[in-house]
Design a protein around this motif. Structure first.
Motif, PDB file in Angstrom:
ATOM      1  N   GLY A 158       1.718  -3.898  -3.191  1.00  0.00           N
ATOM      2  CA  GLY A 158       0.431  -3.542  -3.778  1.00  0.00           C
ATOM      3  C   GLY A 158       0.097  -2.065  -3.807  1.00  0.00           C
ATOM      4  N   PHE A 159       1.030  -1.216  -3.393  1.00  0.00           N
ATOM      5  CA  PHE A 159       0.792   0.223  -3.459  1.00  0.00           C
ATOM      6  C   PHE A 159       0.968   0.710  -4.898  1.00  0.00           C
ATOM      7  N   THR A 160       0.281   1.785  -5.237  1.00  0.00           N
ATOM      8  CA  THR A 160       0.333   2.373  -6.571  1.00  0.00           C
ATOM      9  C   THR A 160       1.159   3.660  -6.534  1.00  0.00           C
ATOM     10  N   PHE A 161       2.077   3.801  -7.462  1.00  0.00           N
ATOM     11  CA  PHE A 161       2.912   4.996  -7.549  1.00  0.00           C
ATOM     12  C   PHE A 161       2.060   6.183  -8.001  1.00  0.00           C
ATOM     13  N   GLU A 162       2.196   7.320  -7.300  1.00  0.00           N
ATOM     14  CA  GLU A 162       1.395   8.498  -7.621  1.00  0.00           C
ATOM     15  C   GLU A 162       2.226   9.699  -8.079  1.00  0.00           C
ATOM     16  N   GLY A 163       3.547   9.633  -7.931  1.00  0.00           N
ATOM     17  CA  GLY A 163       4.353  10.733  -8.427  1.00  0.00           C
ATOM     18  C   GLY A 163       5.488  11.107  -7.493  1.00  0.00           C
ATOM     19  N   ILE A 164       6.273  12.105  -7.908  1.00  0.00           N
ATOM     20  CA  ILE A 164       7.413  12.596  -7.158  1.00  0.00           C
ATOM     21  C   ILE A 164       7.137  14.013  -6.683  1.00  0.00           C
ATOM     22  N   ILE A 171      -5.582  -7.297  -2.760  1.00  0.00           N
ATOM     23  CA  ILE A 171      -4.205  -7.253  -2.258  1.00  0.00           C
ATOM     24  C   ILE A 171      -4.088  -8.018  -0.948  1.00  0.00           C
ATOM     25  N   GLY A 172      -5.075  -7.850  -0.068  1.00  0.00           N
ATOM     26  CA  GLY A 172      -5.065  -8.581   1.187  1.00  0.00           C
ATOM     27  C   GLY A 172      -5.102 -10.084   0.962  1.00  0.00           C
ATOM     28  N   ALA A 173      -5.907 -10.532   0.012  1.00  0.00           N
ATOM     29  CA  ALA A 173      -5.970 -11.962  -0.296  1.00  0.00           C
ATOM     30  C   ALA A 173      -4.636 -12.452  -0.845  1.00  0.00           C
ATOM     31  N   ASN A 174      -4.017 -11.647  -1.703  1.00  0.00           N
ATOM     32  CA  ASN A 174      -2.704 -12.019  -2.246  1.00  0.00           C
ATOM     33  C   ASN A 174      -1.659 -12.137  -1.142  1.00  0.00           C
ATOM     34  N   MET A 175      -1.692 -11.212  -0.209  1.00  0.00           N
ATOM     35  CA  MET A 175      -0.722 -11.244   0.884  1.00  0.00           C
ATOM     36  C   MET A 175      -0.930 -12.468   1.761  1.00  0.00           C
ATOM     37  N   ARG A 176      -2.165 -12.799   2.055  1.00  0.00           N
ATOM     38  CA  ARG A 176      -2.435 -13.988   2.874  1.00  0.00           C
ATOM     39  C   ARG A 176      -1.967 -15.254   2.159  1.00  0.00           C
TER      40      ARG A 176
END
Length: 231
Positions: free
Chosen positions: A171-177, A204-209
């Motif tokens: 669930g993390f969002t890519f921010e760059g290199i 995201i927490g609900a999805n993980m659970r």
């Protein structure tokens, strides 16, 4: 143009400087995160992460390891156990009661209300199981629900395809290199940056659970978190 006409950010409250991650167990159903204790866990951690080339591949993108013997790993673990940043935990599999990996909170800034999850590694026997997902879930829950941090980061070598896929799946969002960000093991590291924000966490927490409680193989956490690639 006066200063009153310049754009500024939304109001935000700084955090309490004393609000650091706990140095206490974080209990889940499948795993337990224990503050790193080399006396208790060094032998198990060495056994699950060293001994053959395939297993030792887990150290490819880490700034340390593999270790020649238990004594050399213990020499690395001993000072890490007393570190407050990074704050290291042994990941204990509840099924086997054995330590199967390590994780940590690092770059901890309670005033700015953000931190990073890193130094994450697991023995091959628990990779692609619920172990990593629940370990990360416990750390995210503590960061957002207990400490009320605004941002949790995930960073890795841009060439580390497995870690980059894991960040998106979780669930993390890519921010760059960040190019030429580090030198480790005598080679360059361009660093891929990912982050999760406090407003992302409820879904995201609900999805993980839901994924953790489902029969293995019946749900794709990647798809639940909007990533098209299958797990």
């Amino acid at each position: 143009m006066s200063s009153a006409d310049l754009p500024v950010g939304d109001p935000a409250e700084p955090g309490d400087p004393s609000l650091h991650p706990v140095r206490a167990p974080l209990q889940g159903e499948h795993v337990r995160l224990e503050p790193l204790d080399p006396k208790a866990y060094a032998e198990q951690l060495f056994a699950c992460s060293n001994g053959d080339l395939e297993t030792e591949g887990l150290w490819t993108y880490m700034p340390y390891g593999p270790f020649e013997d238990l004594a050399s790993m213990r020499a690395w673990l001993d000072p890490m156990a007393g570190s407050s940043d990074p704050s290291f935990f042994a990941v204990v599999d509840e099924g086997s009661a054995a330590a199967v990996g390590v994780t940590s909170f690092l770059n901890i800034d309670p005033v700015m209300r953000h931190l990073e999850l890193g130094h994450i590694w697991y023995g091959p026997q628990v990779q692609r199981t619920k172990v990593n997902t629940e370990a990360v879930y416990l750390m995210l829950r503590h960061s957002f629900d207990d400490l009320h941090y605004r941002r949790v980061e995930w960073k890795c070598d841009s060439l580390n395809a497995r870690s980059r896929a894991a960040a998106l799946r979780l669930g993390f969002t890519f921010e760059g290199i960040f190019r030429k960000h580090m030198i480790y093991k005598g080679r360059n590291r361009d660093t891929a940056w990912y982050a999760m924000l406090e407003e992302d966490w409820p879904l995201i927490g609900a999805n993980m659970r839901e994924w953790l409680n489902a029969v293995p193989g019946t749900l794709s956490l990647a798809e639940m978190n909007g990533v098209s690639k299958q797990e």
